[in-house]
Scaffold this motif. Sequence first.
Motif, mmCIF file in Angstrom:
data_model
loop_
_atom_site.group_PDB
_atom_site.id
_atom_site.type_symbol
_atom_site.label_atom_id
_atom_site.label_comp_id
_atom_site.label_asym_id
_atom_site.label_seq_id
_atom_site.Cartn_x
_atom_site.Cartn_y
_atom_site.Cartn_z
ATOM 1 N N THR C 80 33.847 -30.322 -7.593
ATOM 2 C CA THR C 80 33.076 -30.848 -8.725
ATOM 3 C C THR C 80 33.865 -31.839 -9.568
ATOM 4 O O THR C 80 33.405 -32.245 -10.632
ATOM 5 N N ARG C 84 29.858 -37.505 -11.304
ATOM 6 C CA ARG C 84 28.398 -37.427 -11.179
ATOM 7 C C ARG C 84 28.002 -36.777 -9.864
ATOM 8 O O ARG C 84 27.042 -37.179 -9.220
ATOM 9 N N TYR C 85 28.784 -35.807 -9.401
ATOM 10 C CA TYR C 85 28.469 -35.217 -8.105
ATOM 11 C C TYR C 85 28.629 -33.706 -8.142
ATOM 12 O O TYR C 85 28.832 -33.059 -7.119
ATOM 13 N N GLY C 86 28.530 -33.126 -9.327
ATOM 14 C CA GLY C 86 28.706 -31.686 -9.474
ATOM 15 C C GLY C 86 27.607 -30.864 -8.820
ATOM 16 O O GLY C 86 27.877 -29.869 -8.157
ATOM 17 N N TYR C 87 26.362 -31.273 -9.006
ATOM 18 C CA TYR C 87 25.251 -30.532 -8.386
ATOM 19 C C TYR C 87 25.433 -30.510 -6.872
ATOM 20 O O TYR C 87 25.261 -29.481 -6.224
ATOM 21 N N VAL C 90 28.635 -28.353 -5.563
ATOM 22 C CA VAL C 90 28.378 -26.916 -5.545
ATOM 23 C C VAL C 90 27.160 -26.585 -4.693
ATOM 24 O O VAL C 90 27.173 -25.638 -3.901
ATOM 25 N N GLY C 91 26.116 -27.375 -4.832
ATOM 26 C CA GLY C 91 24.849 -27.055 -4.186
ATOM 27 C C GLY C 91 24.873 -27.255 -2.682
ATOM 28 O O GLY C 91 24.405 -26.400 -1.919
ATOM 29 N N ASP C 433 24.650 -37.764 -7.874
ATOM 30 C CA ASP C 433 23.699 -36.667 -7.723
ATOM 31 C C ASP C 433 22.241 -37.115 -7.733
ATOM 32 O O ASP C 433 21.395 -36.522 -7.057
ATOM 33 N N ALA C 434 21.955 -38.160 -8.522
ATOM 34 C CA ALA C 434 20.548 -38.517 -8.731
ATOM 35 C C ALA C 434 19.834 -38.894 -7.439
ATOM 36 O O ALA C 434 18.600 -38.898 -7.394
ATOM 37 N N TYR C 436 19.790 -37.201 -4.600
ATOM 38 C CA TYR C 436 19.186 -36.040 -3.947
ATOM 39 C C TYR C 436 18.713 -34.956 -4.929
ATOM 40 O O TYR C 436 18.214 -33.927 -4.502
ATOM 41 N N TRP C 437 18.968 -35.135 -6.198
ATOM 42 C CA TRP C 437 18.644 -34.092 -7.166
ATOM 43 C C TRP C 437 17.754 -34.639 -8.264
ATOM 44 O O TRP C 437 17.922 -35.769 -8.707
#
Lengths: 494, 494, 494
Positions: C80, C84-87, C90-91, C433-434, C436-437
């Motif tokens: 993490t 801008r790639y935390g989701y 972890v996900g 992240d934006a 794919y999330w």
Amino acid sequence: MVWNTNLRWRLPVTCLLLQVALVVLFGVFVRYDSDADPHWLDTKEQENSTSDMENEFYYRYPSFQDVHVMIFVGFGFLMTFLQRYGYSSVGFNFLLAAFGIQWALLMQGWFHSYYQGYIHVGVENLINADFCVGSVCVAFGAVLGKVSPVQLLIMTLFQVTLFSVNEYILLSLLEVKDAGGSMTIHTFGAYFGLTVTWILYRPSLHQSKERQSAVYHSDLFAMIGTLFLWMYWPSFNSAVSNHGDAQHRAAINTYCSLAACVLTSVALSSALHKKGKLDMVHIQNATLAGGVAVGTAAEMMLMPYGSLIVGFICGIVSTLGFVYLTPFLEARLRIQDTCGIHNLHGMPGIIGAIVGAVTASCANADVYGVKGLALAFGFDGFKTNWNASMQGKFQAAGLFVSLAMALVGGIIVGIILKLPFWGQPADENCFEDAVYWEVSSRDLFPCTKGVASLLQRPCPHQPSWGLRDWKLRVGDRGCSSLLLHPEALCLLGA
Amino acid sequence: MVWNTNLRWRLPVTCLLLQVALVVLFGVFVRYDSDADPHWLDTKEQENSTSDMENEFYYRYPSFQDVHVMIFVGFGFLMTFLQRYGYSSVGFNFLLAAFGIQWALLMQGWFHSYYQGYIHVGVENLINADFCVGSVCVAFGAVLGKVSPVQLLIMTLFQVTLFSVNEYILLSLLEVKDAGGSMTIHTFGAYFGLTVTWILYRPSLHQSKERQSAVYHSDLFAMIGTLFLWMYWPSFNSAVSNHGDAQHRAAINTYCSLAACVLTSVALSSALHKKGKLDMVHIQNATLAGGVAVGTAAEMMLMPYGSLIVGFICGIVSTLGFVYLTPFLEARLRIQDTCGIHNLHGMPGIIGAIVGAVTASCANADVYGVKGLALAFGFDGFKTNWNASMQGKFQAAGLFVSLAMALVGGIIVGIILKLPFWGQPADENCFEDAVYWEVSSRDLFPCTKGVASLLQRPCPHQPSWGLRDWKLRVGDRGCSSLLLHPEALCLLGA
Amino acid sequence: MVWNTNLRWRLPVTCLLLQVALVVLFGVFVRYDSDADPHWLDTKEQENSTSDMENEFYYRYPSFQDVHVMIFVGFGFLMTFLQRYGYSSVGFNFLLAAFGIQWALLMQGWFHSYYQGYIHVGVENLINADFCVGSVCVAFGAVLGKVSPVQLLIMTLFQVTLFSVNEYILLSLLEVKDAGGSMTIHTFGAYFGLTVTWILYRPSLHQSKERQSAVYHSDLFAMIGTLFLWMYWPSFNSAVSNHGDAQHRAAINTYCSLAACVLTSVALSSALHKKGKLDMVHIQNATLAGGVAVGTAAEMMLMPYGSLIVGFICGIVSTLGFVYLTPFLEARLRIQDTCGIHNLHGMPGIIGAIVGAVTASCANADVYGVKGLALAFGFDGFKTNWNASMQGKFQAAGLFVSLAMALVGGIIVGIILKLPFWGQPADENCFEDAVYWEVSSRDLFPCTKGVASLLQRPCPHQPSWGLRDWKLRVGDRGCSSLLLHPEALCLLGA
């Protein structure tokens, strides 16, 4: 209506009264059980028990610690997803759980560990107390952001009591098996919490809608909670199972169910978004439904593929619930379920109860072995007329008892919590830490004259706000977050 | 005075020298103990020991891992509450603990596990090394933000040494019981740290006052530390107790004490705030005091209600300390205690020592059983003239020895750390990661010409700053945080 | 080239197909092993096995849970660090690991636990499945931010398969010892991942360079991952070792190696910075190299000082790698290694394999005892012509087999992943992240008219951007982060 949220006397008095009562009751009733008492050294010698390793402590303590982490870090951080409610999520969960485990040791002790005039506590009691509080944490998810800590303590007091009665009916009277608590913990906790939040319905909650969503970092904090719940769930479902193969099997089944649940949750989350994007709400919650739904059957011969099927179904059901059912419940049934516990604990809990009933009714000596069957369902010697189909029916009865207790209990407790003097927040101040926590001066940068002078001007884009409202709203959060607010842009740049 | 905080040679040389010395000393002295050495297979057969499960590893390893988490995640994250000192809190704690455990294996080994020319290490040594480092982590809390990593390594070197001497005097000479370390770990660590910070008094520390408080997310990170400490404390206090009932009892007592402590901490935190609001500082720290204060007595027959009473008192004492005593210590006694360790470890440690002395002096064969009493206080066979009141007196003596060692040791180490060449930060740069960590280019967005041109103007609200000071101060943090600073507002908007 | 990153059908279909296949295969093949099956009660009685405590569950389960935390929290949060790639860190790690453990239970089961027509699973299989997935998490580190979740699932499918084949060759055919997986997990995983990222080389990756660095809080989240990996690594290396002394010794050796590694990592990090400042990248990663490098030898008689030496060297090698080798690999060999896995798993893995080979080739009955030697290297009875030097040679052969499998497998899987229909992101949208999330509306404050009007002007400092590009770029992140962007400054202030 203006609510008084100053807890200066209410919260301290409630805490201290409860804690004093607990000290007195512990003094009168609670003693160590034989495995935690040094007297066993004098008495057990004749019985040829030579190994300290046989102490219950070594069978249960690692699982206890995992369950402990789930209750305090798991549930606590899972609820930090709200942008301005992290202190309360973690802090109030900490408070209610710390009170709840003490009260649960007494309540469950009177029902299950009371003999010779005393409650005898050992590591298994600690696990069961944590389990009981787990059901309160579930219910907390439904009312999160809308109640005061005093209300939470009152709710915990009643819910732990009702939980213990319900658990006694199920485990001791109906002789139901429910090691991981699909019925006693999840179904009961969820429908109790949903009933309470239904009674506490707030028609103007949209006024704090903005704070009811997440921000980037709050969603990462919530993932800490999710992952510790997910990883330690095998310990949860196996913690109080019989020694040896039952505990072993419960861990395997839960591991399998949770893994399958992740894949179907991700699949549905993507399929239900118009651009195929994933939603953190689903990843944080629906991935856990598989653990809830094998709670009853995990220690039974569910088989690994059976566990996968249960996880598969629950990931789908839970994600669908978040997308379609939660908005429906709020709009039509006036049930404001902050964390969506109906999707994570309610429906999966019911599925778990049904899976348990079906699995139990299929039990036979081929699958379990002769001694295994007797041990698994506890009918060795004294329950001579036991049969699997009867066990299945009692399991199903347990589900209905739990639902009835949750609904009736929830209505009563909800009405008590509706009384206007518990310090609950106004609708426009829900989901806001600043109501109950000191946040301004320590947390945020101090105002300078520059900011103060800006605030002499009314906000051009919110003409409905008077000068005073505008100051108050900015002041609420301190001036640094002024910069993070869209309103600030109009002042500074436009 | 201008301090040189460039550690380019000092830190690497210190680390490498220490580590080379450790390698050599380990090579000369450290071997596996019999439970970690395969030779037992050849020798133990005659002794009819058939089970691998009797290996000390299985009695202690789960507790060891919990203690390990407390030292590295618990203490590390507990100290991240400062807004701009998260890297240092976690990172320096990591560094000092990694060095400290190695040095403690040697020091404690020479005193307790040295025979046939070698130190024999097993899992219990690992736990004790972590315990020893726990005392350094406590002291680190007092000097947090005001010392360089080189100073921390020097402090660790001396403190581990003094800890081991003190522990030897208490456990081996005075035959004191202190399984959870109320005296050896907490009292010693706290008063050692307080003495060091008293010697290192910084009269102009108010210059970095702004950074000495928390921000919203830093308080949530700190709660990770708090909760892992709180949850695993039962493992801490029971990790090195006797097998079986003693370990079991220590966990139960700690669980009870900590639960009670949460309620009284919350009660006092709210009661002492003029609007009844809770303070995160109290929730993060005072809730843990109950674990400190049952450190000595947890394995004794304190009884669950006794534990509740201890926790009850400590939550109150600790919260009062944060509100009234810490400001007093700083203003009058010139003791700048960054984390308030006096409230979390100092006073509760002393209370724990007293509780332990009283509990021990009440011990008798009715309470423990005949064999249990002998085992609990280790006088089976060779200590024929043991009695409880004597044990109580020795326990009390242990407290005074620990305090004396802490004060004298703290003065000496404080004076050593005051030497001007350890790379310590200037008063205005305390509590700031950027002094010792690369933060600018990776961490923050790069400056654009727009910002650079803004910086040509002097800051209107800080007329005392020259153009160069202003650039330096903004440049320190990079330009993105410019926007988060109140000063930035005057440039951009006013 | 314009990539279509809408996963609405691709991701759900992939997840559901894989999960349905797993359910079917589990139904056909997977059953409980004897320690998780109640039939043992009927059969074991004759064998005089009286204790439930002898169940494999109690030897392995605490270690299993620690390994489980390393895979999901350790690896998940370690990644993490990107701003801008935390989701996704972890996900996606959660998703691939949840799929991977199921597939690994089957693949490893067919090779190692298949008899009487079924795979028999118990707690050791769960640990090995987690280990196998650990190798996928390693490889994920190399491609982090540049692949879609569909690609990750495909990669996991193939990598788990190849891992199991490689593991079978090493452990069963070459009879190599590799309890902590220096070869099977780390070397294989690292070089597999590096080969894949080499095949997937993105020449225009500099377009998302800005997002490839950390921000302050993302580095603290990453430290959660680092610390849980570091603390639980002794459990990782000892989890599947022989009962008793071997498991005990593996934990001690890993503890020592990791502690030494921290000091040399810190030393080198400071020494290689021109102002002597520490770099979080090194603290987060290089400190763990010591755990990787004792993976093979931890259960052997490496001796505590041997472990310190291994950790000492790896901290240096790994930090040097981050400073010099990673930039070289990217610039010259076109290997874009997001997390620097070559420094944390690649080189330390090779070192670990060599240390293991050398340690094994020095084994003799003096060091291990007669029975200990036979047990440690498994040649009791049937491997009569075993000798240490032969073992050493086979160990070395295992390294080369692992490297060959990684390179060949990585090329094939890389080519498959290069196919253009897996939903991979464009170069300028990597590490975001934006893509794919769902992040916009929930996560960020809504735009006001004030912002919208600002966006009518072109960005003065980025003349190359048209009005539409500028809006898109700001719109991507929502308007609140506009304020955190340097570009925003030019609009607002300049």
